[in-house]
Design a protein around this motif. Structure first.
Motif, short mmCIF file in Angstrom:
data_model
loop_
_atom_site.label_atom_id
_atom_site.label_comp_id
_atom_site.label_asym_id
_atom_site.label_seq_id
_atom_site.Cartn_x
_atom_site.Cartn_y
_atom_site.Cartn_z
N GLU A 208 0.86 -1.29 0.00
CA GLU A 208 0.08 0.02 0.08
C GLU A 208 0.71 1.27 0.01
N ARG A 212 1.86 4.15 -3.23
CA ARG A 212 1.35 5.34 -3.01
C ARG A 212 1.93 6.46 -4.02
N VAL A 215 0.24 6.29 -7.21
CA VAL A 215 -1.20 6.56 -7.15
C VAL A 215 -1.37 8.13 -7.00
N GLU A 219 -3.47 10.48 -9.72
CA GLU A 219 -4.51 11.22 -9.48
C GLU A 219 -4.29 12.74 -9.57
N ALA A 255 -2.04 -1.93 -7.70
CA ALA A 255 -1.82 -0.52 -8.34
C ALA A 255 -2.85 -0.31 -9.31
N ARG A 257 -5.61 -1.82 -9.62
CA ARG A 257 -7.18 -1.48 -9.16
C ARG A 257 -7.22 -0.37 -8.83
N ALA A 258 -6.12 0.52 -8.14
CA ALA A 258 -6.06 1.88 -7.93
C ALA A 258 -6.42 2.74 -9.11
N ARG A 261 -9.91 2.67 -10.23
CA ARG A 261 -10.85 3.31 -9.35
C ARG A 261 -10.75 4.99 -9.94
N ILE A 262 -9.43 5.49 -10.08
CA ILE A 262 -9.28 6.79 -10.85
C ILE A 262 -9.98 6.91 -12.25
N TYR A 292 -8.47 -4.43 -13.74
CA TYR A 292 -8.48 -2.98 -14.41
C TYR A 292 -9.66 -3.18 -15.60
#
Length: 367
Positions: A208, A212, A215, A219, A255, A257-258, A261-262, A292
Motif C-alpha cells: 500500500e 502510494r 497513485v 491522481e 496499483a 485496481r487503484a 478507481r481513478i 482493471y
C-alpha cells in the motif's frame, strides 16, 4: 470474436482508426541547449501518423527528471512551443499523439544535477548505464549511473506537482493526452519495488505504501487533464537494472485496481523484449483484466501475427510496435498489405541527424 489490428477503437475521447500504436522510443534528437523539440522531430512523428496512436519518446518533467543526453523536456516555454510544432504536424497528417511523462530517478548522470547526485526512493545504485554525450568530443556513449541520494519525504509532493504541471504543459502543446512512465526501472517503478525502495515512511514498506507515489501521480495528472486522457506504462516482468522483485506482480495488480478507481484510460504493458526474456504468463493477463476495466496496450517484440492473436484472445486492446516503426514509417500499411519490412540501422538509434531517423522511405504507392 476475432479482433484485428485494423479494427477501430475508442480510447477516452479519441477515436482510433486502428489498434496499432507507435511505442515510445528514445531517439535523442532534441535541439541543444535546452532539450527543445524541433522541426526534424515533427517530420519524424508526422511520417508515422498512420498509427492508431503515437506515444512520444519519454520526455522529462523537470531538469531533475533527466537521465540521458538530448532527450526532450516539457517544463519550459521553448519546449512547449517545440512540441506544439510536432503535434501540429501529426494532426495535420491525420494522427493522434500522447506525451510520455518521464522522471528517471536513479537512472541518471551527475551532469544533470547541481549536487552531482540523482534522486531515488533509496540510496541504492541501479547497476545500469545511461547514454551521455561528452561535451568535449560531442560523442555519445553509455556511462554508469552513480549511487543516488534518497529523496526526503518533503520533496515528494513537489515531484508529484511536476507531473501535474507537465501534463498541463502537454495539453498546452497540443497533445491528445499523456502516458505516465511507470516502467523500466525509472522513478515510479523504483518506488513500486522492494529491491529499490527501502523507505520506512509512508512511501515504503507495505505494498500500500509502495504504490502510494504512483497513485498520487496518477491522481494529480488525471485531476489536471482528465482521467480519460491519461494512461500509464508498467513493466511487471522486467528485472534489469537491479529491479527484480518476487512480489512485483501482486504490487502491480494492487496499483491497477487503484488506477481503475481513478478511471485511467489505459495501462500500457512494457513486456521484456530481449531474446531470453520470460514470457508474460496468461494468468497474469487474466488477473489484470479482472483488476482493471480500461484499455490494455501491450508492447514487446510483437509481430502482426502475435498482435492479432492477443487481440482475438481478448487479453489486449491495442498493440504497440517500437523498432519496426523506425525503419517503416508506414508500418500499418505494410501490415495491411503484407509488404516486406525494412531493417533499421542500430548505430543511428541515439543522437545524430536525419540519417536513420527521417530518412527511411515509405513503400512506393501502387501504380
Amino acid at each position: 470474436m476475432t479482433a484485428s489490428l485494423f479494427d477501430s477503437l475508442s480510447l477516452g475521447p479519441l477515436s482510433l482508426p486502428n489498434r496499432i500504436v507507435m511505442a515510445p522510443m528514445t531517439r535523442a534528437r532534441s535541439t541543444q541547449p535546452g532539450d527543445v523539440p524541433n522541426a526534424l522531430m515533427a517530420e519524424y512523428y508526422a511520417q508515422r501518423a498512420g498509427a492508431g496512436l503515437i506515444v512520444s519518446e519519454a520526455t522529462q518533467i523537470s531538469r531533475q527528471g533527466q537521465g540521458y543526453s538530448f532527450t526532450p523536456g516539457i517544463y519550459t516555454q521553448d519546449q512547449i512551443a517545440g512540441w506544439r510544432r510536432v503535434t501540429d504536424a501529426v494532426h495535420a497528417a491525420g494522427g493522434r499523439m500522447v506525451l510520455q511523462l518521464w522522471h528517471v530517478g536513479r537512472m541518471s548522470h551527475p551532469s544533470f544535477h547541481a549536487d552531482g547526485r540523482p534522486v531515488a526512493p533509496s540510496a541504492l545504485a541501479p547497476d545500469a548505464s545511461v547514454w551521455i554525450v561528452d561535451p568535449a568530443t560531442g560523442q555519445g556513449g553509455m556511462v554508469a549511473c552513480p549511487v543516488p541520494r534518497a529523496l526526503d519525504i518533503t520533496e515528494i509532493p513537489g515531484i508529484v506537482d511536476d507531473y501535474r504541471g507537465a501534463a498541463a504543459n502537454a495539453v498546452a502543446a497540443g497533445f491528445d493526452g499523456v502516458e505516465i512512465h511507470g516502467a523500466n526501472g525509472y522513478l515510479i517503478d523504483q518506488f513500486l519495488r522492494d529491491t529499490s525502495n527501502r523507505r520506512t515512511d509512508r512511501y515504503g514498506g507495505s505494498r500500500e505504501n509502495r504504490i502510494r507515489f504512483a497513485v498520487e501521480v496518477a491522481e494529480a495528472v488525471a485531476g489536471e487533464i482528465g482521467a480519460d486522457r491519461t494512461g500509464i506504462r508498467l513493466s511487471p516482468y522486467i528485472t534489469q537494472r537491479n529491479m527484480a522483485d518476487d512480489g512485483i506482480v501482486d504490487t502491480i495488480l494492487m496499483a491497477a485496481r487503484a488506477f481503475d478507481r481513478i478511471g485511467l484510460a489505459y495501462i500500457h504493458l512494457a513486456e521484456a523484449d530481449w531474446d531470453d526474456a520470460p514470457e508474460v504468463p496468461v494468468r497474469f493477463r487474466h488477473h489484470l483484466r479482472a483488476a482493471y476495466s480500461g484499455r490494455i496496450v501491450v508492447a514487446g517484440k510483437y509481430t502482426r501475427a502475435r498482435g492479432e492473436a492477443i487481440l482475438s484472445a481478448g487479453l489486449a486492446d491495442l498493440v504497440a510496435f517500437g523498432r519496426p516503426f523506425i525503419a517503416n514509417p508506414d508500418l500499418p500499411r505494410r501490415f495491411a498489405e503484407g509488404l516486406p519490412l525494412s531493417a533499421f540501422e542500430g548505430a543511428t538509434l541515439f543522437g545524430g541527424d536525419a540519417h536513420g531517423y527521417t530518412s527511411y522511405p515509405a513503400w512506393p504507392a501502387a501504380a
